[in-house]
Design an enzyme around this catalytic site. Structure first.
Site, PDB file in Angstrom:
ATOM      1  N   ARG A  81     -13.901  64.964 -18.826  1.00 41.41           N
ATOM      2  CA  ARG A  81     -14.599  64.518 -18.169  1.00 41.41           C
ATOM      3  C   ARG A  81     -14.548  63.597 -16.929  1.00 41.41           C
ATOM      4  NH1 ARG A  81     -14.615  64.496 -23.919  1.00 41.41           N
ATOM      5  NH2 ARG A  81     -16.741  65.573 -25.018  1.00 41.41           N
ATOM      6  N   HIS A 181      -7.538  75.877 -22.512  1.00 42.13           N
ATOM      7  CA  HIS A 181      -8.304  75.742 -23.478  1.00 42.13           C
ATOM      8  C   HIS A 181      -7.946  76.089 -24.907  1.00 42.13           C
ATOM      9  CE1 HIS A 181     -10.519  72.935 -26.185  1.00 42.13           C
ATOM     10  NE2 HIS A 181     -11.249  72.144 -24.834  1.00 42.13           N
ATOM     11  N   ASP A 249      -9.901  64.338 -31.361  1.00 42.65           N
ATOM     12  CA  ASP A 249     -10.507  64.689 -30.526  1.00 42.65           C
ATOM     13  C   ASP A 249      -9.872  63.206 -28.873  1.00 42.65           C
ATOM     14  OD1 ASP A 249     -11.402  65.699 -27.575  1.00 42.65           O
ATOM     15  OD2 ASP A 249     -13.500  65.040 -29.054  1.00 42.65           O
ATOM     16  N   GLU A 311      -3.730  70.759 -24.015  1.00 42.26           N
ATOM     17  CA  GLU A 311      -4.619  70.722 -23.431  1.00 42.26           C
ATOM     18  C   GLU A 311      -3.663  69.792 -22.278  1.00 42.26           C
ATOM     19  OE1 GLU A 311      -8.701  69.986 -23.227  1.00 42.26           O
ATOM     20  OE2 GLU A 311      -8.848  70.197 -25.344  1.00 42.26           O
TER      21      GLU A 311
END
Length: 346
Positions: A81, A181, A249, A311
């Site tokens: 992000r 991903h 996450d 990732e």
């Protein structure tokens, strides 16, 4: 070493090609031209007398775009992000397309995942590769500056899958922080809770409710997030569920001063292991906490913890945190990043 090119299907009126690379040890990977995506990682199975796929995928290209999880897709120009989809370059405020609320996620709506890439293949004595190429104009994806990109997937006879990202800027600086991903499931079972994970990391990024980094580094020792030694994912997820977290996450800070894999994922029940090597300082770990039953995965309907994404990238939102690393590629410069996935039986 062998290379096969087949028609996979069509997406948005264009033919999607499937490129299969096979080594001399019965290991294969297949890639899709749409999204420069990693579609299969096939290894021999004594149990089935065939090949098992170690990564999650869909049977049709359109299925990849019916959910927000970017399965196997190439991600860029920037992974992760960017807060408010904006950053300052010199004295100029640059506004990027926003595709997750007010923020820009995984390169925005026209990121690497959205293109059907041109490609070429190469076969050598001990390796085979496919290189996806694209010249992305600023007006195409809304990022400043034109960018030439090459993404090469190589499979060799050491059972290594090597992804190399090559970026070239033209007459303006560009942002370049690519990743992949892919979601691993080394057993093909319903979930990855029996998998064990070890990370070359002792810190993770603190993030706010939008999963944006605050700039703080959190020590993982003594917490459910500690993977300095092998630990079952079930143990971590059970501990997290006692809090407000559903699973992992998180962005881990990779200790690049230590000559070790950034991550090692193993499934003792299947005697399989994948080591992931990267010289970059970030690793996003996501345990598919929010997978849903309407995802027609080839190994069953989607549900939480069905796979794990690992990732490799420069720490996300680095345009707002100077100590995270530099993802600005100066005008007329080139850069290469590489991630190595080493498969072995244990």
């Amino acid at each position: 070493m062998k290379v096969n090119i087949d028609d996979f299907d069509e997406y948005q009126g264009k033919s999607v090609k499937k490129i299969t690379l096979a080594n001399d040890r019965q290991v294969q990977i297949s890639l899709l031209s749409q999204g420069a995506s990693w579609h299969e990682f096939l290894v021999p199975s004594s149990a089935t007398c065939g090949n098992d796929n170690l990564i999650l995928n869909f049977a049709h290209t359109a299925d990849y775009y019916q959910n927000p999880f970017y399965l196997g897709m190439s991600i860029g120009r920037t992974g992760g992000r960017i807060s408010k989809g904006s950053f300052t370059q010199g004295e100029q405020l640059i506004q990027l397309p926003q595709n997750e609320g007010a923020n820009t996620l995984h390169g925005g709506p026209r990121g690497f995942h959205s293109y059907n890439w041109s490609f070429y293949t190469q076969t050598k004595t001990d390796s085979a590769s496919v290189t996806f190429e694209n010249s992305i104009k600023a007006e195409s994806d809304g990022y400043p500056g034109d960018l030439k990109v090459a993404i090469t997937y190589m499979l060799n006879n050491l059972n290594q899958v090597i992804i190399q990202y090559h970026g070239q800027a033209f007459d303006q600086p560009v942002l370049f922080n690519p990743t992949n991903h892919v979601y691993f499931n080394l057993t093909g079972n319903a979930d990855i809770l029996d998998h064990e994970l070890q990370l070359n990391s002792h810190e993770r990024l603190s993030v706010d409710q939008q999963k944006l980094p605050t700039g703080e580094f959190k020590v993982t020792a003594g917490t459910p997030f500690d993977f300095s030694h092998f630990k079952p994912l079930a143990s971590c997820i059970n501990d997290l569920q006692a809090t407000t977290e559903k699973g992992l996450d998180d962005v881990y800070v990779v200790d690049n001063k230590v000559l070790a894999p950034a991550a090692v994922l193993r499934a003792p029940a299947a005697n399989r292991q994948v080591e992931i090597y990267s010289a970059r300082n970030g690793l996003v770990v996501f345990t598919a906490n929010s997978f849903t039953a309407d995802m027609p995965l080839t190994n069953g309907a989607g549900h939480p913890y069905q796979g794990i994404a690992l990732e490799t990238q420069t720490l996300p939102d680095s345009v707002h945190h100077t100590n995270f690393g530099n993802i600005v590629l100066p005008a007329h410069q080139v850069v290469d990043y590489q991630t190595v996935y080493q498969y072995s039986e244990i």
